[in-house]
Design a protein around this motif. Structure first.
Motif, PDB file in Angstrom:
ATOM      1  N   PRO A 452       0.833  -1.209   0.000  1.00  0.00           N
ATOM      2  CA  PRO A 452       0.000   0.000   0.000  1.00  0.00           C
ATOM      3  C   PRO A 452       0.867   1.259   0.000  1.00  0.00           C
ATOM      4  N   PHE A 453       0.236   2.386  -0.265  1.00  0.00           N
ATOM      5  CA  PHE A 453       0.982   3.649  -0.281  1.00  0.00           C
ATOM      6  C   PHE A 453       1.536   4.001   1.089  1.00  0.00           C
ATOM      7  N   THR A 454       0.933   3.434   2.131  1.00  0.00           N
ATOM      8  CA  THR A 454       1.377   3.769   3.494  1.00  0.00           C
ATOM      9  C   THR A 454       2.509   2.874   3.988  1.00  0.00           C
ATOM     10  N   TYR A 597      -3.098  -9.077 -11.841  1.00  0.00           N
ATOM     11  CA  TYR A 597      -2.700 -10.490 -11.907  1.00  0.00           C
ATOM     12  C   TYR A 597      -2.437 -10.997 -10.496  1.00  0.00           C
ATOM     13  N   ASN A 598      -2.948 -12.181 -10.204  1.00  0.00           N
ATOM     14  CA  ASN A 598      -2.733 -12.799  -8.889  1.00  0.00           C
ATOM     15  C   ASN A 598      -1.597 -13.809  -8.983  1.00  0.00           C
ATOM     16  N   GLU A 599      -0.481 -13.525  -8.345  1.00  0.00           N
ATOM     17  CA  GLU A 599       0.658 -14.445  -8.309  1.00  0.00           C
ATOM     18  C   GLU A 599       0.413 -15.491  -7.216  1.00  0.00           C
ATOM     19  N   THR A 600       0.165 -16.746  -7.639  1.00  0.00           N
ATOM     20  CA  THR A 600      -0.143 -17.808  -6.677  1.00  0.00           C
ATOM     21  C   THR A 600       0.892 -18.915  -6.661  1.00  0.00           C
ATOM     22  N   VAL A 601       1.875 -18.840  -7.546  1.00  0.00           N
ATOM     23  CA  VAL A 601       2.857 -19.921  -7.660  1.00  0.00           C
ATOM     24  C   VAL A 601       4.004 -19.734  -6.682  1.00  0.00           C
ATOM     25  N   TRP A 602       4.446 -18.504  -6.503  1.00  0.00           N
ATOM     26  CA  TRP A 602       5.637 -18.238  -5.691  1.00  0.00           C
ATOM     27  C   TRP A 602       5.463 -18.725  -4.251  1.00  0.00           C
ATOM     28  N   ILE A 608      -0.134 -12.771  -4.236  1.00  0.00           N
ATOM     29  CA  ILE A 608       0.571 -11.513  -4.429  1.00  0.00           C
ATOM     30  C   ILE A 608      -0.127 -10.764  -5.553  1.00  0.00           C
ATOM     31  N   LEU A 609      -0.723  -9.609  -5.232  1.00  0.00           N
ATOM     32  CA  LEU A 609      -1.402  -8.817  -6.247  1.00  0.00           C
ATOM     33  C   LEU A 609      -0.373  -8.040  -7.054  1.00  0.00           C
ATOM     34  N   TYR A 673      13.012 -14.330  -7.023  1.00  0.00           N
ATOM     35  CA  TYR A 673      12.047 -13.876  -6.013  1.00  0.00           C
ATOM     36  C   TYR A 673      10.840 -13.257  -6.686  1.00  0.00           C
ATOM     37  N   ARG A 674       9.626 -13.660  -6.295  1.00  0.00           N
ATOM     38  CA  ARG A 674       8.397 -13.102  -6.854  1.00  0.00           C
ATOM     39  C   ARG A 674       7.441 -12.668  -5.745  1.00  0.00           C
ATOM     40  N   GLY A 675       7.980 -12.365  -4.586  1.00  0.00           N
ATOM     41  CA  GLY A 675       7.129 -11.987  -3.469  1.00  0.00           C
ATOM     42  C   GLY A 675       6.577 -10.582  -3.597  1.00  0.00           C
ATOM     43  N   MET A 676       5.953 -10.119  -2.516  1.00  0.00           N
ATOM     44  CA  MET A 676       5.277  -8.823  -2.519  1.00  0.00           C
ATOM     45  C   MET A 676       6.239  -7.684  -2.849  1.00  0.00           C
TER      46      MET A 676
END
Length: 730
Positions: A452-454, A597-602, A608-609, A673-676
Motif C-alpha cells: 500500500p501507499f502507506t 494479476y494474482n501471483e499464486t505460484v511463488w 501476491i497482487l 524472487y516473486r514476493g510482494m
C-alpha cells in the motif's frame, strides 16, 4: 527326563504353524482316503531351521516383560509335507473343542488359536488358505510369494512378511539390464510359484531388449540333459532358475555331472542362499551364480537356543505325538547342522511372529506391565476384519475391484483436499484463493498481499521520487538563468530542459507501483518510463553525435554537417525515437493490455497482487532502449579525445554502466524472487535509472556553474579548443 514335543506349547493364546520339514517329492495316488505320513519322506534341514525359529520367537516373546506381560503365547505346529494331501493338521487348527463349526455358528468355547504361520510353498498356501479365510483367521505367511495372494478380495486375512514374486522378478530384470544380458533361458518349477514367476518375467521384459530364448517348467518326467542340450544349441549364456530349493539343487547337481560350464546362473530367493551346493565337487565349473534373496539378518540368541535345545535329553517324539505329522525323526541332527543351514526366510518367520504378538498386544490393550484381563482376543481382531484398513486423514480411497470395502489409499497433494463425508474417493482441488498442504481435509484462505501507499518501503521510494522532481526543477531553473553560458550550451542547451522534464515525468511510473492493482494502474505502470526514458536516451545519443559532428565530421563532411543544422537533425532523431516507441506500445497494449494479476505460484500460502505485463510488447520497447544505449556507447567512445569541457564520454559512459548494472541486478532478483516486495524493487530500479543521469551527468555541471564560475566562461572554453587544435595538428 522327558519333555513336551517340539511341536506343541501350551499358552493363553496359540499360534498354528505349518512347516514342510519333510517333503513328498511326487504325488502318490490313493484308492482310499489316507493321510500322508511326512516322516517317511526326505528331510529338509533348512525348513526345520525355520520350524525352530518359530519356537525361539515365541519363547523370546514370552520372556519379554512388556510385549505380552501377563499373557502366555503357545503354539501347535504340524509337518505339512504335501502340496495337496495334508489336511489333518489343517482341521485341527480350525477346530474348536475337537469340532469344526459351520461358518457363522455361535461358538461358546472358542479355540485359543489366533493365527497361523505358513505353509511354505504357494501351492500349499493356495490349497489351505480358504479354510482360514472363511472366519478371517490370520495367515501370516513367510515364503509364499505368488502374486495371487495380493488379491484382498480372495484372501482378506492373508498376510505375508516376504517380498512377492513381482519384486524378485524386478531385481532379476535389473541385473540383466545392468550387464546387458539379452539372450536368456528361464527355468521354473511347474507349480503355482514357478508359473507365476514365469508369467511375471514375460510381462516385465515386454518392450525391453531382453529376449526369452527358452523357458521350461520342471516336471517329474523331464530330462535335465535334454534341457541343457537345448540351451547349448541356442547358445544361451544366462540361465534364470526360479524354483524351490530342492528342485534347484537337483538341477545344479545335474549340471555339474553333465559338465555344463561357463554359464551365468541367476538364482531366485528360494535357493540363492543354499549352502549345500557350495560343498559340491565341481560347483565352480558351472560358471557364475548371482542370487536374489529376501533380507537376511543375524537373529541374536537363536544359536544359543538351538544349542540349548539339542543339549537337552530328548524324548521320543512318537510317544508325545497326539496327531499325525507331529514328529521330526531327526535325532541324528546336530546344532551346527541347524544353525548353518540355508537362512532364507528366517527374518520373515521372526518378524511374522512378532507382528502377531504386537497385534495381540494392541487387541488386549496391554500397557504398564499388564494386559486387560477383561478383553478376549478373537482371531479376526488380530488383523482388523477389513479388506482394507481405513485411510489415514488426508488420503483418498482408490477402489480395488468391485467392492467398496477394498481400496488403496493415496494422499491428496498440496493444493487439494479430501472430504470423506461427501466423496472419500476424490481429491478436490482448492480454489485459486485457497491453499492446502499434503494430506489436508480442507483448504485455507490465502493471505492477500500488495504494497500500500502507506507501507514504509513505498514512502521511502516516493520521497526519493519527489526529491528527484525537486532537483530536476531546481536544475532547470539554474540552467535557465545561465542559459547562454558555455556549460549549459555544451550540455545540450534546450535538450537539457527536455531531458530533465522527461526524467521528472518518468517518476509517474514509480508512484504507480504501489496500491492495489487496477486496470488503469497496470496500463500506466511502465508506460511513462518507457516513453519518456526513450526521449531522455535519444537526447544523449543526439548530444554525443553533435559533439562528434562539430569536432570530427564538419571538416570531412561539410555538406552533411550543413544539412544536419539546416533541417534540425537532432529534433528529427528525438521525435523519431519517441514516435517509434509510441507505436510499439500502442500496438502491444491494444493487442493485450496489462491488467491485475494474482501471483499464486511463488508462495502457496499467499496471493501476491501484481500486474500482468505483455512481455512481447515490453521486450520490443526494451529493445529500443537498448539500441539507444548502444549508440550512446559508440558515440561516446568516438569522442573520448575531445576537449575536456566538451568531452561527455566519461559521464555518459558511467551513467550507462550504472543503468545496465541496475537492470541486471533487478533481472537476477526477479528470477529468484516473486514476493510482494518485487514491486518495491521494480520501482527502485526505475528510480535508480533516473538518478543515474541526474546525479552523474547534470549535477557536475551545476557544480561548475555554482562553485567554479571561472570554468564557465567563453575564454576558458576557447583556450581548451585552441589547445586541442594544436595537439591534433602536431
Amino acid at each position: 527326563m522327558s519333555r513336551e514335543s517340539e511341536f506343541k506349547l501350551e499358552g493363553d493364546y496359540l499360534i498354528g504353524g505349518l512347516f514342510d520339514i519333510h517333503y513328498e517329492s511326487s504325488s502318490v495316488h490313493h484308492n482310499t482316503p489316507d493321510a500322508t505320513e511326512c516322516s517317511s519322506h526326505p528331510f529338509f534341514v533348512s525348513h526345520y531351521r525355520l520350524f525352530q525359529l518359530m519356537r525361539f520367537s515365541v519363547e523370546e516373546i514370552n520372556n519379554s516383560p512388556s510385549l505380552l506381560p501377563n499373557v502366555s503365547l503357545g503354539y501347535e505346529m504340524f509337518d505339512h509335507c504335501s502340496d495337496t494331501h495334508n489336511f489333518p493338521g489343517i482341521f485341527k487348527l480350525i477346530s474348536s473343542d475337537g469340532l469344526i463349526h459351520p461358518w457363522g455358528a455361535q461358538q461358546h468355547n472358542s479355540s485359543k488359536m489366533i493365527a497361523v504361520v505358513g505353509p511354505h510353498t504357494s501351492t500349499q498356501a493356495l490349497t489351505v488358505a480358504q479354510f482360514f479365510m472363511v472366519n478371517l483367521m490370520p495367515m501370516m505367511n513367510y515364503a509364499s510369494t505368488s502374486s495371487v495372494f495380493s488379491d484382498k478380495l480372495l484372501y482378506p486375512s492373508f498376510l505375508r512378511t516376504v517380498h512377492p514374486n513381482k519384486d524378485t522378478i524386478e531385481v532379476i530384470v535389473s541385473i540383466l539390464q545392468s550387464f546387458n544380458w539379452r539372450w536368456v533361458a528361464f527355468l521354473y518349477s511347474d507349480n503355482d510359484f514357478g508359473i507365476d514367476g514365469k508369467d511375471l518375467f514375460i510381462k516385465r521384459i515386454k518392450n525391453t531388449n531382453i529376449c526369452l530364448a527358452y523357458n521350461q517348467g520342471f516336471t517329474d518326467e523331464m530330462s535335465y540333459s535334454e534341457i541343457f542340450q537345448k540351451i547349448d544349441t541356442q547358445k544361451i549364456g544366462v540361465i534364470i532358475v526360479f524354483a524351490p530349493e530342492r528342485t534347484a539343487e537337483a538341477l545344479v547337481v545335474s549340471a555339474i555331472h553333465l559338465n555344463v560350464t561357463n554359464k551365468v546362473w541367476i538364482a531366485g530367493d528360494s535357493w540363492s542362499l543354499n549352502k549345500r551346493l557350495l560343498k559340491e565337487n565341481g560347483i565352480r565349473n558351472i560358471g557364475t551364480v548371482l542370487g536374489v534373496s529376501q533380507p537376511v539378518v543375524s537373529i541374536p540368541g537363536f544359536s544359543d537356543f538351538i544349542y540349548s535345545t539339542k543339549n537337552q535329553t530328548q524324548s521320543d517324539d512318537c510317544e508325545q505325538q497326539n496327531l499325525c505329522n507331529q514328529i521330526c525323526n531327526c535325532s541324528g541332527l546336530t546344532a551346527k547342522d541347524i544353525i548353518f543351514a540355508n537362512p532364507a526366510f528366517s527374518l520373515s518367520i521372526y518378524s511374522g511372529i512378532y507382528a502377531i504378538a504386537h497385534a495381540l498386544h494392541n487387541a488386549l490393550q496391554c500397557g504398564d506391565g499388564r494386559c486387560n484381563d477383561s478383553v478376549t482376543a478373537e482371531p479376526h481382531l488380530v488383523p482388523t476384519s477389513l479388506c482394507s484398513p481405513e485411510c489415514p486423514v488426508g488420503y483418498r480411497k482408490r477402489r480395488n475391484g468391485l467392492h467398496e470395502c477394498c481400496f488403496a489409499c493415496e494422499i491428496c497433494t498440496n493444493g487439494s483436499y479430501v472430504n470423506i463425508t461427501e466423496n472419500p474417493y476424490k481429491c478436490i482441488k482448492c480454489k485459486d484463493t485457497e491453499w492446502s498442504t499434503d494430506g489436508s481435509t480442507s483448504c485455507n484462505l490465502r493471505l492477500v498481499e500488495y504494497i500500500p501507499f502507506t507501507d514504509g518501503s513505498a514512502v521511502v521510494i516516493m520521497v526519493a521520487a519527489w526529491a528527484l522532481i525537486v532537483m530536476a526543477l531546481s536544475m532547470s531553473v539554474l540552467f535557465a538563468k545561465n542559459y547562454n553560458t558555455p556549460v549549459v550550451r555544451s550540455a545540450g542547451g534546450p535538450m537539457c530542459f527536455l531531458s530533465l522534464g522527461c526524467l521528472s515525468l518518468c517518476t509517474l511510473s514509480v508512484f504507480l507501483h504501489f496500491g492495489q492493482p487496477t486496470i488503469p494502474l497496470c496500463v500506466l505502470r511502465y508506460l511513462p518510463f518507457l516513453l519518456f526514458y526513450t526521449v531522455c536516451l535519444a537526447c544523449f545519443v543526439v548530444r554525443s553525435f553533435q559533439i562528434i559532428s562539430i569536432f570530427k565530421m564538419a571538416a570531412k563532411f561539410p555538406k552533411l554537417h550543413i544539412l544536419w543544422g539546416k533541417y534540425h537533425g537532432q529534433w528529427l532523431i528525438i521525435t523519431g525515437a519517441f514516435v517509434i516507441q509510441v507505436l510499439i506500445l500502442v500496438i502491444g497494449y491494444s493487442l493485450r493490455p496489462p491488467g491485475p494479476y494474482n501471483e499464486t505460484v511463488w508462495d502457496p500460502h499467499k496471493i501476491i497482487l501484481s500486474c500482468d505485463i505483455n512481455l512481447q510488447a515490453s521486450a520490443i520497447s526494451a529493445l529500443v532502449l537498448v539500441s539507444l544505449c548502444s549508440l550512446c556507447f559508440v558515440f561516446s567512445y568516438m569522442g573520448k579525445n575531445l576537449p575536456k569541457n566538451y568531452n561527455e564520454a566519461k559521464a555518459i559512459t558511467f551513467c550507462l554502466l550504472l543503468l545496465i548494472l541496475t537492470w541486471i541486478i533487478f533481472a537476477t532478483v526477479y528470477m529468484l524472487y516473486r514476493g510482494m516486495y518485487i514491486q518495491f524493487l521494480s520501482a527502485l530500479a526505475i528510480l535508480s535509472s533516473l538518478y543515474c543521469f541526474l546525479l552523474w551527468y547534470f549535477l557536475p555541471k551545476c557544480y561548475i556553474i555554482i562553485f567554479q564560475p571561472n570554468r564557465n566562461t567563453q575564454q576558458y572554453f576557447q583556450g581548451l579548443i585552441q589547445n586541442y587544435t594544436k595537439t591534433i595538428s602536431q
